[in-house]
Design an enzyme around this catalytic site. Structure first.
Site, PDB file in Angstrom:
ATOM      1  CB  THR A  97      -1.020  -0.191   1.179  1.00  0.00           C
ATOM      2  OG1 THR A  97      -1.588  -1.285   1.110  1.00  0.00           O
ATOM      3  CG2 THR A  97      -1.807   1.147   1.625  1.00  0.00           C
ATOM      4  N   GLY A 126      -0.836  -2.201   6.392  1.00  0.00           N
ATOM      5  CA  GLY A 126      -0.648  -3.387   7.568  1.00  0.00           C
ATOM      6  C   GLY A 126      -1.833  -4.223   7.124  1.00  0.00           C
ATOM      7  N   GLY A 152      -5.114  -5.038   6.890  1.00  0.00           N
ATOM      8  CA  GLY A 152      -6.274  -4.425   7.031  1.00  0.00           C
ATOM      9  C   GLY A 152      -7.598  -4.878   8.004  1.00  0.00           C
ATOM     10  NE  ARG A 186      -8.649  -7.878   2.851  1.00  0.00           N
ATOM     11  CZ  ARG A 186      -7.563  -6.786   3.092  1.00  0.00           C
ATOM     12  NH1 ARG A 186      -7.359  -6.131   1.995  1.00  0.00           N
ATOM     13  NH2 ARG A 186      -7.243  -6.776   4.020  1.00  0.00           N
ATOM     14  CB  VAL A 187     -13.483  -4.063   1.620  1.00  0.00           C
ATOM     15  CG1 VAL A 187     -13.301  -2.374   1.768  1.00  0.00           C
ATOM     16  CG2 VAL A 187     -14.522  -4.257   0.282  1.00  0.00           C
TER      17      VAL A 187
HETATM   18  N1  ASP Z   1      -3.901  -2.314   4.379  1.00  0.00           N
HETATM   19  C1  ASP Z   1      -3.912  -2.931   3.254  1.00  0.00           C
HETATM   20  C2  ASP Z   1      -5.104  -4.141   3.232  1.00  0.00           C
HETATM   21  O1  ASP Z   1      -5.500  -4.535   4.121  1.00  0.00           O
HETATM   22  C3  ASP Z   1      -2.650  -3.814   2.746  1.00  0.00           C
HETATM   23  C4  ASP Z   1      -1.413  -3.030   3.201  1.00  0.00           C
HETATM   24  O2  ASP Z   1      -1.166  -2.069   3.832  1.00  0.00           O
HETATM   25  O3  ASP Z   1      -0.443  -3.711   2.943  1.00  0.00           O
HETATM   26  O4  ASP Z   1      -5.628  -4.114   2.113  1.00  0.00           O
END
Ligand code: ASP
Length: 317
Positions: A185, A236, A238, A213-214
């Protein structure tokens, strides 16, 4: 005091092995955007909102980051992206969820913020909106890189239960092995000359995520938050950030006069951890504090402060 901080995803367990051959373009992308946008923010020619929008767009353009082109692939082997943006002075926000045909999801999220209503659109509804606003749709395949295809194959071959949603099973794309590494991200937070704050975050999510998925990224208060005191962008697992309302919790912590941003963010990462959260966040406050903490091996990160650009990947020295 003017500040611009960015992240390009966090992940990994154990000690950092040093930069990989794929890291120089990621670092170059962060350095270039900070060198461009920092001075513009300092001279007052762009607002905090513009700075975070442009910063995230620049990172959506870098195939090494998991946003826009270079997004990771879901369980079905397709890209689906989430993004959100928030302006601190009035709490205006915009978000898109599960878009597949937008070159810059953050641009559509920004359009929704400017429009005022609705705040969040998903899938085809968000893409149709983007077209009405003059943005071009692209073929979903145009967003898929060889690296992400290889990561997805590796994920598919290693998995016994494709589609499992258990957090322990959800793989941050960084964790899939050294030879096929890939950061996550992207996000940006800014404080402008007028003391205004803004935050933006954009992602392809997690490799092998179930279709539909969200995560936290498009959810205001989970992955992104900005008010009159602080702007926050998270990265991280989510699900944990969602359950902790992590980004908003930073806002709550900063309501106390004289609050220490570093302590507040550490406390919020403590809240995220029991929910299986691994990752980090970046935050700037109206009184000029800036922090970029993380609880995993690495977080791609960069800062423009006092006319100087700095970037880092592994733990702070
Ligand atoms: N937070 C993001 C998600 O869960 C993934 C990430 O930050 O690496 O979609």
């Amino acid at each position: 005091m003017v500040l611009l901080a960015v992240h390009g995803g966090a992940g990994g367990d154990g000690p950092w092995g040093g930069p990989t051959p794929m890291d120089p373009p990621r670092i170059a992308c962060m350095e270039a955007l900070l060198s461009d946008l920092g001075p513009r923010l300092a001279e007052g020619s762009i607002s905090a909102l513009e700075a975070v929008r442009l910063a995230v767009m620049a990172m959506e353009n870098e195939p090494g980051f998991n946003a826009g082109i270079g997004s990771v692939l879901d369980e079905s082997g397709s890209v689906s992206m989430d993004a959100s943006i928030m302006r601190g002075e009035d709490g205006a926000a915009g978000a898109v969820v599960g878009v597949r045909r937008l070159r810059h999801p953050i641009e559509a999220a920004h359009g929704l913020l400017q429009g005022g209503w609705p705040l969040m659109l998903c899938a085809e509804g968000a893409e149709d909106y983007a077209v009405r606003e003059g943005m071009n749709l692209i073929e979903p395949e145009a967003l898929v890189t060889d690296l992400r295809r290889a990561q997805w194959r590796k994920w598919r071959d290693a998995r016994l239960h494709p589609g499992a949603t258990d957090e322990d099973d959800a793989a941050l794309d960084h964790d899939l092995g050294d030879e096929i590494d890939g950061p996550g991200t992207v996000g940006a937070v800014a404080l402008d000359l007028q003391g205004r704050l803004a935050a933006a975050t954009s992602t392809g999510g997690m490799t092998g995520k179930p279709v539909g998925r969200v995560g936290d990224t498009p959810v205001i208060g989970a992955g992104t938050w900005a008010d009159k005191r602080v702007a926050v962008s998270c990265t991280g697992v989510g699900e944990a950030y969602l359950r902790a309302c992590a980004a908003h919790e930073v806002g709550v912590g900063m309501r106390t006069a004289g609050a220490d941003l570093s302590k507040v963010c550490d406390h919020v990462l403590d809240l995220v951890e029991p929910f299986g959260g691994r990752g980090g966040l970046i935050a700037v406050s109206a009184d000029g504090q800036v922090v970029l903490p993380f609880r995993v091996t690495l977080m791609y990160r960069g800062l423009w402060k006092d006319g100087t650009v700095s970037t880092a990947i592994g733990p702070d020295p």
